[in-house]
Design a protein around this motif. Structure first.
Motif, short mmCIF file in Angstrom:
data_model
loop_
_atom_site.label_atom_id
_atom_site.label_comp_id
_atom_site.label_asym_id
_atom_site.label_seq_id
_atom_site.Cartn_x
_atom_site.Cartn_y
_atom_site.Cartn_z
N VAL A 55 13.33 78.88 76.36
CA VAL A 55 12.80 78.44 75.19
C VAL A 55 12.75 79.62 74.29
O VAL A 55 12.78 80.88 74.56
CB VAL A 55 11.47 77.87 75.45
CG1 VAL A 55 11.34 76.68 76.24
CG2 VAL A 55 10.56 78.84 75.99
N PHE A 56 12.63 79.26 73.07
CA PHE A 56 12.40 80.22 71.99
C PHE A 56 11.05 80.21 71.29
O PHE A 56 10.58 79.07 71.04
CB PHE A 56 13.55 80.14 70.88
CG PHE A 56 14.85 80.51 70.95
CD1 PHE A 56 15.24 81.85 70.76
CD2 PHE A 56 15.84 79.63 71.59
CE1 PHE A 56 16.54 82.31 71.02
CE2 PHE A 56 17.01 80.32 71.83
CZ PHE A 56 17.65 81.36 71.67
N ARG A 57 10.42 81.32 71.23
CA ARG A 57 9.08 81.40 70.32
C ARG A 57 9.06 82.21 69.41
O ARG A 57 9.70 83.70 69.56
CB ARG A 57 8.11 81.80 71.65
CG ARG A 57 7.73 80.41 72.30
CD ARG A 57 7.05 79.41 71.73
NE ARG A 57 6.89 78.15 72.70
CZ ARG A 57 7.51 77.17 72.74
NH1 ARG A 57 8.69 77.22 72.34
NH2 ARG A 57 7.16 76.33 73.86
N ALA A 58 8.65 82.38 68.44
CA ALA A 58 8.30 83.33 67.16
C ALA A 58 7.33 84.24 67.55
O ALA A 58 6.29 83.90 67.86
CB ALA A 58 8.27 82.42 65.92
N TYR A 59 7.63 85.46 67.29
CA TYR A 59 6.54 86.49 66.94
C TYR A 59 6.90 87.57 66.15
O TYR A 59 8.19 87.98 65.85
CB TYR A 59 6.66 87.41 68.57
CG TYR A 59 6.27 86.70 69.67
CD1 TYR A 59 4.96 86.19 70.04
CD2 TYR A 59 7.29 86.02 70.38
CE1 TYR A 59 4.46 85.42 70.81
CE2 TYR A 59 6.86 85.05 71.57
CZ TYR A 59 5.44 84.88 71.70
OH TYR A 59 5.30 83.86 72.83
N SER A 60 5.94 88.04 65.32
CA SER A 60 6.04 88.70 64.14
C SER A 60 6.22 90.01 64.69
O SER A 60 5.77 90.48 65.86
CB SER A 60 4.88 88.79 63.55
OG SER A 60 4.60 87.61 62.80
N ILE A 61 7.09 90.81 63.91
CA ILE A 61 7.38 92.39 64.23
C ILE A 61 6.38 93.29 63.89
O ILE A 61 5.93 93.15 62.64
CB ILE A 61 8.66 92.80 63.57
CG1 ILE A 61 9.82 91.63 63.89
CG2 ILE A 61 9.09 94.21 63.90
CD1 ILE A 61 11.22 91.96 63.30
N ALA A 62 5.65 94.03 64.94
CA ALA A 62 4.69 95.09 64.44
C ALA A 62 5.16 96.31 64.02
O ALA A 62 4.38 96.97 63.42
CB ALA A 62 3.51 95.02 65.78
N SER A 63 6.45 96.66 64.50
CA SER A 63 6.63 97.94 64.06
C SER A 63 7.36 97.92 62.55
O SER A 63 7.46 96.98 62.03
CB SER A 63 7.83 98.52 65.16
OG SER A 63 8.96 97.65 65.04
N GLN A 64 7.58 99.07 62.02
CA GLN A 64 8.29 99.25 60.57
C GLN A 64 9.53 99.15 60.49
O GLN A 64 10.17 99.42 61.46
CB GLN A 64 7.83 100.83 60.12
CG GLN A 64 6.31 101.07 60.26
CD GLN A 64 6.33 102.65 60.20
OE1 GLN A 64 6.73 103.35 59.28
NE2 GLN A 64 5.70 103.09 61.37
N PRO A 65 9.98 98.69 59.60
CA PRO A 65 11.53 98.46 59.41
C PRO A 65 12.17 99.91 59.41
O PRO A 65 13.26 99.89 59.74
CB PRO A 65 11.71 97.93 57.81
CG PRO A 65 10.43 97.37 57.26
CD PRO A 65 9.26 98.25 58.35
N ALA A 66 11.40 100.98 59.24
CA ALA A 66 12.25 102.26 59.37
C ALA A 66 12.56 102.53 60.69
O ALA A 66 13.68 103.20 61.14
CB ALA A 66 11.20 103.27 58.93
N GLU A 67 11.96 101.92 61.61
CA GLU A 67 12.31 102.07 63.15
C GLU A 67 13.40 100.99 63.40
O GLU A 67 13.08 100.18 63.89
CB GLU A 67 11.01 101.87 63.76
CG GLU A 67 10.14 102.92 63.77
CD GLU A 67 10.35 104.33 64.49
OE1 GLU A 67 11.45 104.40 65.16
OE2 GLU A 67 9.57 105.36 64.26
#
Lengths: 365, 199
Positions: free
Chosen positions: A180-192
């Protein structure tokens, strides 16, 4: 003897009918190769007729969000069929508004490709990709929340805006026989760009949260697609109010760190709501941040502290705490992430304070 | 085996629409008849699906009965075989319509697969055996019964549409008034019995 005859007769008849159905499927359900035109000529793909749009797009590495994996139970995979969309199927009807149905919006998992067709999908889906990452680190944040660091394969990077999310794919485990696919927000920064962090709260009987909390260990391979979502920083206000609860901290953390790293001229207040002290996490991280940066204030609040929590910070529901600190909506934008109940309550209190709906951005889960 | 009754196939055709209507005289296929008759459009869709499936499966089952079941002495397996044939026919029909008549396929929607378990369809197949119809009689009996079923459900849906705006005693709302209505339609249909009769 008669038993043998009857068994043979029924079996033969069944076999004959089955062959007929299989033949029918190969002849009647064979639509040849069809062309899918995406966003008016932006991209053209060849797809085998008879398959669903969702799987045809996925075969070409275009991942339309879908939490249920194509069973028409989540209603996430909406895309617009540009012309001559077939009528809405009974399986799609519950997820489409009248306006959507009329403008050709359909569920990609239910729409079968039968001829050449032209679809319109959000441009960001074209930028999404599938990544085969590896679990690099698992951190216990609270008794039921863990942070997972998903390392990208060497040489690959994931470009996203702070606040966006990825879809994690589970592998079959225990009694769960399908991915299954589940959505999770990204907690790290775009710079990483080498890794992404996600924050996952264990939901009782949750397919993906159980998988991540109980079945996955450091070093395991993990697939995900992304980035998705329109929850990211908008221009137009100098003062930013962030409100989060539970694992809703993830996109907010990414946003705050990104804004500070870019040294944008913004004043930020971050309200984090929890029940008692054992639900709080990243307190030191944000306290340190608040000490280092004058334009950042961190306000954790507990609604029901335990007697031995020894809590001298803010008390009450997050809505009450917000109302105590924020008195008008002037030059302010609010970013909310948490449960639907919390978000609805916050939107209500913010609009009472004087925020209009275009000053409030949120991500419900 | 019973002898072929000496009735003109045309009489069977008209009788199965009017005086020997599957719903109104034999009360078969009641569950979908009551539950899908609240809206005219869907009711008519189900009626069409029933017509198509009934016409095809009755003829097919006659052939199978005469060339497979009876010669091999498998009469006791008739029910199972008929059901398998009906289910397979519906599957094939679904694919065929999906390919060549997409508009009809969409309008029939979920009703086509549901038809598999409609007892009126099965009932027609069993009646044609019990009454010992010839092939031509069977074909017209199947088509007539399908038309009759379509007519009955359309009538009920139209009447229910008229009733919908009226005040009813609370207990009679929904299926209850549909049953009463069906009873009255059935009574009215008895009036035709002087014209043609086969039962």
């Amino acid at each position: 003897m008669s038993i043998l005859i009857s068994v043979a007769a029924v079996s033969l008849l069944t076999v004959f009918l089955t062959i007929l159905i299989i033949l029918g499927e190969t002849v009647l359900a064979n639509y040849g190769v069809c062309t899918i035109d995406i966003n008016h000529g932006r991209k053209r793909l060849a797809a085998v007729g008879g398959t669903t749009l969702l799987s045809a797009l996925a075969d070409h590495e275009i991942f339309v969000p879908s939490a249920c994996g194509g069973k028409s139970t989540c209603g996430l995979c909406k895309i617009q069929v540009a012309d001559n969309a077939r009528p809405v199927l009974p399986t799609e009807a519950p997820y489409l508004t009248n306006a959507e149905a009329e403008t050709g919006v359909r569920l990609a998992c239910q729409y079968k490709i039968k001829s050449d067709l032209s679809v319109v999908i959000p441009e960001q889906f074209l930028a999404t990709r599938r990544y085969h990452g590896r679990i690099e680190r698992i951190t216990d944040l609270t008794y039921d929340i863990k942070e997972f660091r998903l390392a990208l394969p060497p040489g690959e990077s994931l470009e996203f805006k702070a606040g966006q999310y990825i879809q994690v794919e589970t592998k079959p485990y225990g009694n769960v026989k399908e991915s299954v696919f589940r959505a999770y927000s990204i907690a790290s920064q775009p710079a990483e760009q080498r890794y992404v962090d996600i924050i996952v709260r264990l939901v009782p009987n949750g397919i993906c949260t159980t998988y991540l909390h109980k079945y996955v260990t450091v070093g395991d391979e993990i697939s995900f697609t992304g980035p998705y979502g329109d929850f990211y920083l908008r221009d137009g206000a100098d003062q930013l109010i962030f409100i989060a609860g539970g694992s809703g901290l993830a996109p907010i953390k990414s946003l705050i760190f990104d804004i500070l790293a870019q040294q944008l001229d913004k004043n930020m207040i971050f309200f984090f709501g929890a029940v008692s002290k054992r639900d709080l996490y990243y307190v030191e991280l944000f306290n340190d941040l608040a000490e280092k940066h004058e334009n950042f204030t961190y306000i954790p609040a507990l609604s029901k502290p335990e007697p031995d929590d020894d809590w001298d910070g803010e008390l009450g529901l997050i809505t009450e705490v917000v109302a105590r600190h924020i008195h008008d909506g002037e030059n302010k934008h609010a970013y909310l992430c948490g449960s639907p109940g919390m978000i609805n309550a916050c939107i209500e209190i913010l609009s009472q304070i004087g925020f209009s709906s275009d000053q409030i951005f949120y991500d419900k889960f | 085996m019973t002898d072929v009754p000496n009735i003109s196939p045309l009489i069977i055709f008209f009788a199965s629409i009017i005086t020997s209507n599957m719903v109104l005289t034999n009360f078969l296929g009641m569950c979908s008849y009551i539950s899908v008759s609240s809206e005219y459009k869907t009711a008519s869709g189900l009626g069409q699906a029933a017509l198509i499936v009934m016409s095809i499966t009755t003829a097919l089952n006659w052939l199978i009965d005469h060339f497979l079941i009876v010669p091999l002495g498998l009469e006791y397996l008739r029910y199972v075989i008929f059901i398998i044939v009906i289910a397979a026919t519906v599957q094939l029909l679904e694919m065929f319509l999906d390919r060549y008549f997409p508009a009809l396929y969409i309008s029939l929607g979920i009703f086509l697969p549901l038809i598999t378990v409609n007892c009126a369809i099965f009932g027609v197949s069993l009646f044609m055996v019990i009454r010992g119809y010839s092939f031509i009689q069977t074909v017209l009996f199947g088509i007539g019964s399908g038309l009759g079923w379509w007519l009955a459900i359309s009538l009920l849906a139209a009447i229910r549409h008229k009733i919908a705006g009226n005040k009813l005693p609370p207990g009679l709302n929904g299926p209850a008034i549909a049953f009463i209505t069906t009873g009255i339609i059935a009574l009215a249909f008895i009036g035709f019995s002087g014209i043609v009769i086969i039962q």
